[in-house]
Design a protein around this motif. Sequence first.
Motif, PDB file in Angstrom:
ATOM      1  N   GLN A 198     -44.754  77.328  42.128  1.00 20.99           N
ATOM      2  CA  GLN A 198     -44.313  76.086  42.769  1.00 20.99           C
ATOM      3  C   GLN A 198     -42.837  75.808  42.484  1.00 20.99           C
ATOM      4  O   GLN A 198     -42.342  74.723  42.754  1.00 20.99           O
ATOM      5  CB  GLN A 198     -45.134  74.900  42.234  1.00 20.99           C
ATOM      6  CG  GLN A 198     -46.618  74.986  42.537  1.00 20.99           C
ATOM      7  CD  GLN A 198     -47.404  73.867  41.849  1.00 20.99           C
ATOM      8  OE1 GLN A 198     -46.886  73.174  40.982  1.00 20.99           O
ATOM      9  NE2 GLN A 198     -48.647  73.703  42.249  1.00 20.99           N
ATOM     10  N   ASP A 202     -51.783  77.921  33.004  1.00 23.42           N
ATOM     11  CA  ASP A 202     -51.507  78.092  34.444  1.00 23.42           C
ATOM     12  C   ASP A 202     -50.002  78.212  34.711  1.00 23.42           C
ATOM     13  O   ASP A 202     -49.500  77.770  35.732  1.00 23.42           O
ATOM     14  CB  ASP A 202     -52.123  76.953  35.259  1.00 23.42           C
ATOM     15  CG  ASP A 202     -51.425  75.620  35.021  1.00 23.42           C
ATOM     16  OD1 ASP A 202     -50.787  75.470  33.965  1.00 23.42           O
ATOM     17  OD2 ASP A 202     -51.512  74.740  35.900  1.00 23.42           O
ATOM     18  N   ILE A 203     -49.288  78.857  33.775  1.00 22.21           N
ATOM     19  CA  ILE A 203     -47.846  79.017  33.922  1.00 22.21           C
ATOM     20  C   ILE A 203     -47.489  79.736  35.229  1.00 22.21           C
ATOM     21  O   ILE A 203     -46.538  79.376  35.908  1.00 22.21           O
ATOM     22  CB  ILE A 203     -47.230  79.755  32.702  1.00 22.21           C
ATOM     23  CG1 ILE A 203     -45.696  79.840  32.804  1.00 22.21           C
ATOM     24  CG2 ILE A 203     -47.793  81.155  32.513  1.00 22.21           C
ATOM     25  CD1 ILE A 203     -44.968  78.637  32.367  1.00 22.21           C
ATOM     26  N   PHE A 250     -50.074  77.728  27.510  1.00 17.63           N
ATOM     27  CA  PHE A 250     -49.755  77.233  28.861  1.00 17.63           C
ATOM     28  C   PHE A 250     -50.452  78.164  29.852  1.00 17.63           C
ATOM     29  O   PHE A 250     -49.892  79.130  30.338  1.00 17.63           O
ATOM     30  CB  PHE A 250     -48.238  77.249  29.063  1.00 17.63           C
ATOM     31  CG  PHE A 250     -47.747  76.433  30.231  1.00 17.63           C
ATOM     32  CD1 PHE A 250     -48.492  76.269  31.383  1.00 17.63           C
ATOM     33  CD2 PHE A 250     -46.505  75.812  30.172  1.00 17.63           C
ATOM     34  CE1 PHE A 250     -48.021  75.534  32.445  1.00 17.63           C
ATOM     35  CE2 PHE A 250     -46.020  75.074  31.238  1.00 17.63           C
ATOM     36  CZ  PHE A 250     -46.772  74.931  32.376  1.00 17.63           C
ATOM     37  N   GLN A 279     -48.986  70.778  28.331  1.00 19.78           N
ATOM     38  CA  GLN A 279     -49.654  71.930  28.932  1.00 19.78           C
ATOM     39  C   GLN A 279     -50.158  72.917  27.876  1.00 19.78           C
ATOM     40  O   GLN A 279     -50.937  73.810  28.180  1.00 19.78           O
ATOM     41  CB  GLN A 279     -48.689  72.678  29.871  1.00 19.78           C
ATOM     42  CG  GLN A 279     -48.244  71.877  31.079  1.00 19.78           C
ATOM     43  CD  GLN A 279     -49.274  71.886  32.187  1.00 19.78           C
ATOM     44  OE1 GLN A 279     -50.286  72.577  32.110  1.00 19.78           O
ATOM     45  NE2 GLN A 279     -49.037  71.105  33.227  1.00 19.78           N
ATOM     46  N   GLY A 284     -42.991  71.325  41.698  1.00 21.08           N
ATOM     47  CA  GLY A 284     -43.518  71.543  40.351  1.00 21.08           C
ATOM     48  C   GLY A 284     -42.515  71.202  39.263  1.00 21.08           C
ATOM     49  O   GLY A 284     -41.350  70.884  39.520  1.00 21.08           O
ATOM     50  N   LEU A 285     -42.971  71.288  38.048  1.00 21.11           N
ATOM     51  CA  LEU A 285     -42.185  70.962  36.865  1.00 21.11           C
ATOM     52  C   LEU A 285     -40.858  71.722  36.824  1.00 21.11           C
ATOM     53  O   LEU A 285     -39.793  71.145  36.579  1.00 21.11           O
ATOM     54  CB  LEU A 285     -43.028  71.295  35.619  1.00 21.11           C
ATOM     55  CG  LEU A 285     -42.335  71.296  34.261  1.00 21.11           C
ATOM     56  CD1 LEU A 285     -41.868  69.891  33.914  1.00 21.11           C
ATOM     57  CD2 LEU A 285     -43.271  71.835  33.192  1.00 21.11           C
ATOM     58  N   PHE A 286     -40.916  73.031  37.092  1.00 19.95           N
ATOM     59  CA  PHE A 286     -39.714  73.856  36.962  1.00 19.95           C
ATOM     60  C   PHE A 286     -38.692  73.529  38.051  1.00 19.95           C
ATOM     61  O   PHE A 286     -37.492  73.527  37.811  1.00 19.95           O
ATOM     62  CB  PHE A 286     -40.088  75.337  36.973  1.00 19.95           C
ATOM     63  CG  PHE A 286     -40.969  75.709  35.806  1.00 19.95           C
ATOM     64  CD1 PHE A 286     -40.448  75.820  34.529  1.00 19.95           C
ATOM     65  CD2 PHE A 286     -42.330  75.905  35.980  1.00 19.95           C
ATOM     66  CE1 PHE A 286     -41.257  76.139  33.444  1.00 19.95           C
ATOM     67  CE2 PHE A 286     -43.147  76.222  34.899  1.00 19.95           C
ATOM     68  CZ  PHE A 286     -42.611  76.334  33.638  1.00 19.95           C
ATOM     69  N   SER A 287     -39.200  73.243  39.244  1.00 22.70           N
ATOM     70  CA  SER A 287     -38.316  72.844  40.342  1.00 22.70           C
ATOM     71  C   SER A 287     -37.643  71.510  40.044  1.00 22.70           C
ATOM     72  O   SER A 287     -36.452  71.323  40.288  1.00 22.70           O
ATOM     73  CB  SER A 287     -39.121  72.750  41.638  1.00 22.70           C
ATOM     74  OG  SER A 287     -38.304  72.311  42.694  1.00 22.70           O
ATOM     75  N   GLN A 319     -49.070  79.731  38.100  1.00 17.66           N
ATOM     76  CA  GLN A 319     -49.223  78.791  39.216  1.00 17.66           C
ATOM     77  C   GLN A 319     -48.050  77.815  39.256  1.00 17.66           C
ATOM     78  O   GLN A 319     -47.505  77.527  40.321  1.00 17.66           O
ATOM     79  CB  GLN A 319     -50.537  78.013  39.035  1.00 17.66           C
ATOM     80  CG  GLN A 319     -50.993  77.303  40.287  1.00 17.66           C
ATOM     81  CD  GLN A 319     -52.293  76.533  40.032  1.00 17.66           C
ATOM     82  OE1 GLN A 319     -53.009  76.816  39.070  1.00 17.66           O
ATOM     83  NE2 GLN A 319     -52.569  75.574  40.874  1.00 17.66           N
ATOM     84  N   GLN A 320     -47.648  77.339  38.082  1.00  9.22           N
ATOM     85  CA  GLN A 320     -46.521  76.399  38.008  1.00  9.22           C
ATOM     86  C   GLN A 320     -45.233  77.050  38.501  1.00  9.22           C
ATOM     87  O   GLN A 320     -44.450  76.449  39.219  1.00  9.22           O
ATOM     88  CB  GLN A 320     -46.328  75.933  36.561  1.00  9.22           C
ATOM     89  CG  GLN A 320     -47.392  74.979  36.072  1.00  9.22           C
ATOM     90  CD  GLN A 320     -47.107  73.535  36.468  1.00  9.22           C
ATOM     91  OE1 GLN A 320     -46.055  73.226  37.025  1.00  9.22           O
ATOM     92  NE2 GLN A 320     -48.054  72.664  36.193  1.00  9.22           N
ATOM     93  N   VAL A 321     -45.039  78.299  38.103  1.00 12.53           N
ATOM     94  CA  VAL A 321     -43.813  78.988  38.496  1.00 12.53           C
ATOM     95  C   VAL A 321     -43.816  79.281  39.996  1.00 12.53           C
ATOM     96  O   VAL A 321     -42.771  79.253  40.645  1.00 12.53           O
ATOM     97  CB  VAL A 321     -43.615  80.283  37.668  1.00 12.53           C
ATOM     98  CG1 VAL A 321     -42.468  81.113  38.213  1.00 12.53           C
ATOM     99  CG2 VAL A 321     -43.353  79.925  36.216  1.00 12.53           C
TER     100      VAL A 321
END
Length: 204
Positions: free
Chosen positions: A42, A35-36, A33, A69, A47-50, A38-40
């Motif tokens: 967001q 771009d973890i 993964f 991913q 983003g995915l986590f949100s 960058q994702q975090v």
Amino acid sequence: MDSKIKNVVFDLGGVLVNLDFDSCLNAFRTAGFTDIDQQVCQFRGKGLFSQFEKGEITPEAFREAIRKQTSQSLTDRKIDDMWNLMLLDIPREKLELLLDLRGRYMVYLLSNTNKIHWDYACEHMFSYRGFRINDFFEETFLSFEMHQAKPDKKIYELMMKEANILPEETFFIDDSEDNCKAAGALGIQTRHYHIGEDLSLLFE
């Protein structure tokens, strides 16, 4: 603390639970993964986590997104294990404090969390001396169940309405200054918690 306080509201991660973001992110990086970070970043956006934190996607959809991913065919269990590396433990003295406070206050939990982390915490962190999660809190207010997240004022308003509590009688402890400010704007007394602080001193 103000003598008219009747309700104490705790945040979960960073206040009660010790966190280890690095181990979690490193595990995802190792799995491909890339771009973890960058994702975090967001996390508070769309983003995915949100989305997972607000219950906008299921654990199944979350795991599927992780698989897309990464370069590996990860099992559900492997993804959950990597994700749960973020959660270390709850120190015994904090669990004892919660049990002690239940005799003096209405004790609540208000957390931005997700179903995988919550299930793990209930099973591994709040099973203590024969007690379970319901022994520590009057009620739990969780972002993924409420489809709201701190610091949005709606989550505080929903909590107070559902618990039938007044802001001026409520004391809120969180490790995020933004979350404390948002609660304070509604008339809730707050404490911005810093790692290593002795929580019991707030209640002497």
